[in-house]
Scaffold this motif. Structure first.
Motif, PDB file in Angstrom:
ATOM      1  N   ASN A  51      -0.897   0.208   2.509  1.00 45.27           N
ATOM      2  CA  ASN A  51       0.269   0.438   3.272  1.00 45.27           C
ATOM      3  C   ASN A  51       0.512  -0.437   4.824  1.00 45.27           C
ATOM      4  O   ASN A  51       1.110   0.075   5.446  1.00 45.27           O
ATOM      5  N   LYS A  52      -0.413  -1.373   4.821  1.00 41.19           N
ATOM      6  CA  LYS A  52      -0.553  -2.080   6.053  1.00 41.19           C
ATOM      7  C   LYS A  52      -0.467  -3.649   5.916  1.00 41.19           C
ATOM      8  O   LYS A  52      -0.835  -4.233   4.936  1.00 41.19           O
ATOM      9  N   ILE A  69      -4.027  -1.624  -3.592  1.00 42.55           N
ATOM     10  CA  ILE A  69      -2.614  -2.364  -3.484  1.00 42.55           C
ATOM     11  C   ILE A  69      -2.410  -3.534  -2.575  1.00 42.55           C
ATOM     12  O   ILE A  69      -2.995  -3.315  -1.440  1.00 42.55           O
ATOM     13  N   HIS A  70      -2.273  -4.550  -3.047  1.00 41.43           N
ATOM     14  CA  HIS A  70      -2.281  -5.716  -1.939  1.00 41.43           C
ATOM     15  C   HIS A  70      -1.191  -6.940  -2.527  1.00 41.43           C
ATOM     16  O   HIS A  70      -0.772  -7.044  -3.825  1.00 41.43           O
ATOM     17  N   VAL A 182       8.274  -0.747   7.686  1.00 45.26           N
ATOM     18  CA  VAL A 182       7.829  -0.785   6.359  1.00 45.26           C
ATOM     19  C   VAL A 182       6.519   0.075   6.273  1.00 45.26           C
ATOM     20  O   VAL A 182       6.323   0.929   5.479  1.00 45.26           O
ATOM     21  N   HIS A 183       5.703  -0.210   7.198  1.00 49.60           N
ATOM     22  CA  HIS A 183       4.292   0.391   7.559  1.00 49.60           C
ATOM     23  C   HIS A 183       4.679   1.897   7.757  1.00 49.60           C
ATOM     24  O   HIS A 183       3.821   2.578   6.951  1.00 49.60           O
ATOM     25  N   GLY A 184       5.344   2.267   8.348  1.00 43.48           N
ATOM     26  CA  GLY A 184       5.920   3.900   8.493  1.00 43.48           C
ATOM     27  C   GLY A 184       6.379   4.248   7.183  1.00 43.48           C
ATOM     28  O   GLY A 184       5.961   5.577   7.007  1.00 43.48           O
ATOM     29  N   VAL A 185       7.097   3.745   6.322  1.00 49.18           N
ATOM     30  CA  VAL A 185       7.754   4.198   5.084  1.00 49.18           C
ATOM     31  C   VAL A 185       6.573   4.240   4.006  1.00 49.18           C
ATOM     32  O   VAL A 185       6.389   5.274   3.431  1.00 49.18           O
ATOM     33  N   GLU A 227       9.790   1.688  -6.745  1.00 48.83           N
ATOM     34  CA  GLU A 227       8.332   1.147  -7.537  1.00 48.83           C
ATOM     35  C   GLU A 227       7.202   1.452  -6.813  1.00 48.83           C
ATOM     36  O   GLU A 227       6.035   1.831  -7.426  1.00 48.83           O
ATOM     37  N   TYR A 228       7.279   1.470  -5.379  1.00 45.15           N
ATOM     38  CA  TYR A 228       6.266   1.662  -4.738  1.00 45.15           C
ATOM     39  C   TYR A 228       5.508   3.251  -4.817  1.00 45.15           C
ATOM     40  O   TYR A 228       4.431   3.309  -5.069  1.00 45.15           O
TER      41      TYR A 228
END
Length: 309
Positions: A51-52, A69-70, A182-185, A227-228
């Motif tokens: 997530n980063k 996930i990458h 996006v990181h926060g989400v 999807e995420y």
């Protein structure tokens, strides 16, 4: 234009080096049971892990644990040159254990992330990768064994970095506005994916419009928000299927799916198999691993017994 410098598939090991002189982003982020070693020989990229998002440059070494996930994506200068190694659990686990007493699962879990190397570290890593490439291309006797040994040496080099005072991967997060948002989400989704999440709710929480969030989320991760969410759920489902006897119906409910059918459809989409077949496959793999270990233990006992005669 892409130039494949070389590509090699060995038993449980995939190695390749690709030079790209055009802008390239992986179509989508993904996760797989193999461990991954990524080294950037030249250029600049973004590397999204879990997530980063991390900015990486020439000399960045990235270790990705199994099932993380990458995704990599373009950053500034389009051209880049990268070296990639993917390792299956076996036979690498047995080889690594025999060579240096390490287990890849624990090692990658502890050392996963982005390592920024100094000039000496870059020379060391590039020398090892060059030796791996030479063995893969040469295909001489015992080349598989030597490739495994060089990979083990590379991991020991990382372990030495940490033992020498490098506490761990030290790359900073990308600080661009869209990456921060996006990181926060993704962090919020990672903490609440088993709940009934809606795009409207997420947008209200982060004070952004749906069109804006959908656009930047897709740019950074390669996936839509939904999807995420499903990917996070499927990853957790795999853990439950492997490590517990919880039923498929119970797993579907735990992960926030209204029906078993919806869960099974999403699981198949991201794993290309059904939950029950996945559980059966993983149990068979573990059984075979136990059998191989038992055979090796018996063989070792036989050798030790002969030496004591």
């Amino acid at each position: 234009m892409n130039r494949v410098i070389f590509e090699s598939v060995l038993d449980g090991v995939f190695v390749d080096r690709i030079i790209r002189d055009n802008e390239f982003s992986m179509p989508s982020m993904h996760f797989h049971p193999e461990y991954e070693i990524y080294y950037l020989l030249d250029g600049a990229r973004y590397y999204f892990i879990e997530n980063k998002t991390y900015p990486i440059n020439k000399g960045s070494l990235v270790l990705v644990d199994a099932m993380q996930i990458h995704r990599t994506s373009a950053s500034g200068k389009a051209a880049h040159d990268r070296f990639l190694i993917e390792l299956a659990e076996e036979p690498f686990s047995s080889c690594l254990s025999e060579f240096c007493g390490l287990k890849p699962g624990g090692f990658f879990a502890e050392h996963a992330g982005v390592w920024t190397l100094d000039a000496d570290g870059q020379r060391t890593v590039e020398g090892l990768l060059g030796a791996i490439a030479d063995e893969c291309r040469g295909q001489k006797a015992y080349h598989q064994n030597l490739v495994m040994m060089k990979i083990a040496e590379l991991l020991l080099f990382v372990a030495r970095l940490k033992a020498g005072g490098r506490a761990g991967p030290g790359a900073s997060l990308s600080r661009t506005t869209k990456h921060i948002q996006v990181h926060g989400v993704t962090e919020y989704i990672s903490e609440h994916y088993n709940q009934s999440l809606s795009l409207d709710e997420i947008c209200r929480r982060f004070y952004v419009s749906k069109s804006y969030l959908c656009r930047i989320f897709k740019e950074v991760t390669g996936f839509t928000v939904y999807e995420y969410i499903h990917m996070r759920r499927v990853k957790h489902a795999q853990e439950l299927l492997e490590n517990s006897d919880v039923s498929v119906a119970q797993i579907a409910a735990l992960l926030g799916y209204g029906t078993v059918t919806h869960f099974e459809r999403m699981f198949r989409k991201y794993t290309e198999t059904t939950p029950l077949k996945y559980r059966k496959k993983m149990r068979l793999i573990r059984q075979r691993a136990r059998e191989r270990k038992a055979e090796k233990d018996l063989a070792k006992q036989g050798i030790d017994g002969a030496e004591n005669l």
